[in-house]
Scaffold this active site. Structure first.
Site, PDB file in Angstrom:
ATOM      1  N   HIS A  75      39.980  31.807  43.820  1.00 55.76           N
ATOM      2  CA  HIS A  75      40.217  31.268  45.159  1.00 55.76           C
ATOM      3  C   HIS A  75      39.718  32.311  46.131  1.00 55.76           C
ATOM      4  O   HIS A  75      39.520  33.478  45.771  1.00 55.76           O
ATOM      5  CB  HIS A  75      41.718  30.996  45.384  1.00 55.76           C
ATOM      6  CG  HIS A  75      42.523  32.237  45.283  1.00 55.76           C
ATOM      7  ND1 HIS A  75      42.918  32.763  44.084  1.00 55.76           N
ATOM      8  CD2 HIS A  75      42.951  33.096  46.223  1.00 55.76           C
ATOM      9  CE1 HIS A  75      43.560  33.892  44.286  1.00 55.76           C
ATOM     10  NE2 HIS A  75      43.596  34.128  45.585  1.00 55.76           N
ATOM     11  N   ASP A 129      30.704  40.602  50.444  1.00 54.97           N
ATOM     12  CA  ASP A 129      30.693  39.316  51.139  1.00 54.97           C
ATOM     13  C   ASP A 129      30.114  38.196  50.261  1.00 54.97           C
ATOM     14  O   ASP A 129      29.049  38.351  49.670  1.00 54.97           O
ATOM     15  CB  ASP A 129      29.894  39.413  52.443  1.00 54.97           C
ATOM     16  CG  ASP A 129      30.114  38.188  53.336  1.00 54.97           C
ATOM     17  OD1 ASP A 129      31.229  37.635  53.328  1.00 54.97           O
ATOM     18  OD2 ASP A 129      29.160  37.801  54.032  1.00 54.97           O
ATOM     19  N   HIS A 130      30.863  37.091  50.188  1.00 53.51           N
ATOM     20  CA  HIS A 130      30.489  35.926  49.379  1.00 53.51           C
ATOM     21  C   HIS A 130      30.333  36.268  47.906  1.00 53.51           C
ATOM     22  O   HIS A 130      29.530  35.668  47.198  1.00 53.51           O
ATOM     23  CB  HIS A 130      29.241  35.234  49.941  1.00 53.51           C
ATOM     24  CG  HIS A 130      29.523  34.452  51.191  1.00 53.51           C
ATOM     25  ND1 HIS A 130      29.716  35.061  52.403  1.00 53.51           N
ATOM     26  CD2 HIS A 130      29.679  33.129  51.399  1.00 53.51           C
ATOM     27  CE1 HIS A 130      29.965  34.143  53.318  1.00 53.51           C
ATOM     28  NE2 HIS A 130      29.967  32.951  52.738  1.00 53.51           N
ATOM     29  N   HIS A 165      39.524  34.419  50.003  1.00 52.91           N
ATOM     30  CA  HIS A 165      40.227  34.915  51.178  1.00 52.91           C
ATOM     31  C   HIS A 165      39.201  35.280  52.239  1.00 52.91           C
ATOM     32  O   HIS A 165      38.090  35.693  51.924  1.00 52.91           O
ATOM     33  CB  HIS A 165      41.037  36.172  50.857  1.00 52.91           C
ATOM     34  CG  HIS A 165      42.234  35.922  49.993  1.00 52.91           C
ATOM     35  ND1 HIS A 165      43.405  35.389  50.473  1.00 52.91           N
ATOM     36  CD2 HIS A 165      42.437  36.133  48.678  1.00 52.91           C
ATOM     37  CE1 HIS A 165      44.287  35.294  49.488  1.00 52.91           C
ATOM     38  NE2 HIS A 165      43.724  35.729  48.372  1.00 52.91           N
ATOM     39  N   GLU A 187      44.331  40.559  54.153  1.00 53.62           N
ATOM     40  CA  GLU A 187      43.983  39.530  53.165  1.00 53.62           C
ATOM     41  C   GLU A 187      44.259  38.144  53.743  1.00 53.62           C
ATOM     42  O   GLU A 187      43.575  37.178  53.444  1.00 53.62           O
ATOM     43  CB  GLU A 187      44.754  39.735  51.867  1.00 53.62           C
ATOM     44  CG  GLU A 187      44.244  38.854  50.726  1.00 53.62           C
ATOM     45  CD  GLU A 187      44.856  39.251  49.409  1.00 53.62           C
ATOM     46  OE1 GLU A 187      44.148  39.872  48.597  1.00 53.62           O
ATOM     47  OE2 GLU A 187      46.050  38.957  49.194  1.00 53.62           O
ATOM     48  N   CYS A 200      47.635  33.516  43.240  1.00 57.13           N
ATOM     49  CA  CYS A 200      46.466  34.383  43.070  1.00 57.13           C
ATOM     50  C   CYS A 200      46.060  34.534  41.599  1.00 57.13           C
ATOM     51  O   CYS A 200      45.018  35.096  41.301  1.00 57.13           O
ATOM     52  CB  CYS A 200      46.700  35.746  43.708  1.00 57.13           C
ATOM     53  SG  CYS A 200      46.470  35.729  45.506  1.00 57.13           S
ATOM     54  N   HIS A 212      38.694  35.947  44.387  1.00 58.77           N
ATOM     55  CA  HIS A 212      39.273  36.830  43.375  1.00 58.77           C
ATOM     56  C   HIS A 212      40.279  36.061  42.520  1.00 58.77           C
ATOM     57  O   HIS A 212      40.625  34.918  42.791  1.00 58.77           O
ATOM     58  CB  HIS A 212      39.910  38.075  43.997  1.00 58.77           C
ATOM     59  CG  HIS A 212      41.229  37.867  44.660  1.00 58.77           C
ATOM     60  ND1 HIS A 212      42.041  38.899  45.053  1.00 58.77           N
ATOM     61  CD2 HIS A 212      41.890  36.730  45.023  1.00 58.77           C
ATOM     62  CE1 HIS A 212      43.127  38.424  45.606  1.00 58.77           C
ATOM     63  NE2 HIS A 212      43.071  37.121  45.609  1.00 58.77           N
TER      64      HIS A 212
HETATM   65 NI    NI Z   1      44.500  35.807  46.424  1.00 57.92          NI
END
Ligand code: NI
Length: 136
Positions: free
Chosen positions: A40, A80-81, A42, A125, A34, A15
């Site tokens: 990047h 996911d992914h 998580h 997170e 972020c 995100h």
């Molecule tokens: Ni983040």
């Protein structure tokens, strides 16, 4: 006699937290790492809990297999992914903070949970940062 049944799940996603109406400096000041324009990832961990009466016939509040499959179809398959900003429609116009993600997950699951049963979603997170939403 109300009992809470919980299931853990997991997804990896990328995100970026930013507002297009803010410049880079303001985005970085508010969202820190972020805000990275290159995105990047998580490792999100999820705990979904359903609270309700035990069905005297089955002894279940909710069948764990049903809950597992529901989380898979509504959350893991969708997130996911994925790049949350670019690939998940809910975040086209909504900043994918942990707070907003947990509400989106709750809203996707809630219609599938029996009326009268309570739903709570906890989203990690990072191992130390987590948010909780139960629909109020
Ligand atoms: Ni983040």
């Amino acid at each position: 006699m109300r009992v809470t049944v919980s299931r853990k799940a997991h997804f990896n996603a990328a995100h970026r937290l930013y507002r297009p109406d803010w410049d880079d400096a303001q985005n970085e000041a508010v969202f820190g790492l972020c805000a990275n324009p290159h995105y990047h990832g998580h490792n999100y961990e999820l705990i979904v809990s359903v609270t309700g009466d035990i069905d005297p016939e089955t002894g279940y509040v909710i069948d764990m297999k049903v809950l597992k499959d529901l989380i898979h179809s509504e959350v893991e398959t969708a997130f996911d992914h994925k790049n949350l900003n670019e690939q998940v429609p809910e975040f086209k116009t909504l900043i994918p903070t942990a707070e907003n993600i947990v509400v989106v997950i709750y809203n996707k699951l809630r219609p599938h949970i029996q009326a009268g049963n309570d739903l709570e979603v906890v989203l990690y997170e990072t191992p130390r940062n987590f948010v909780t939403y139960s629909g109020s």
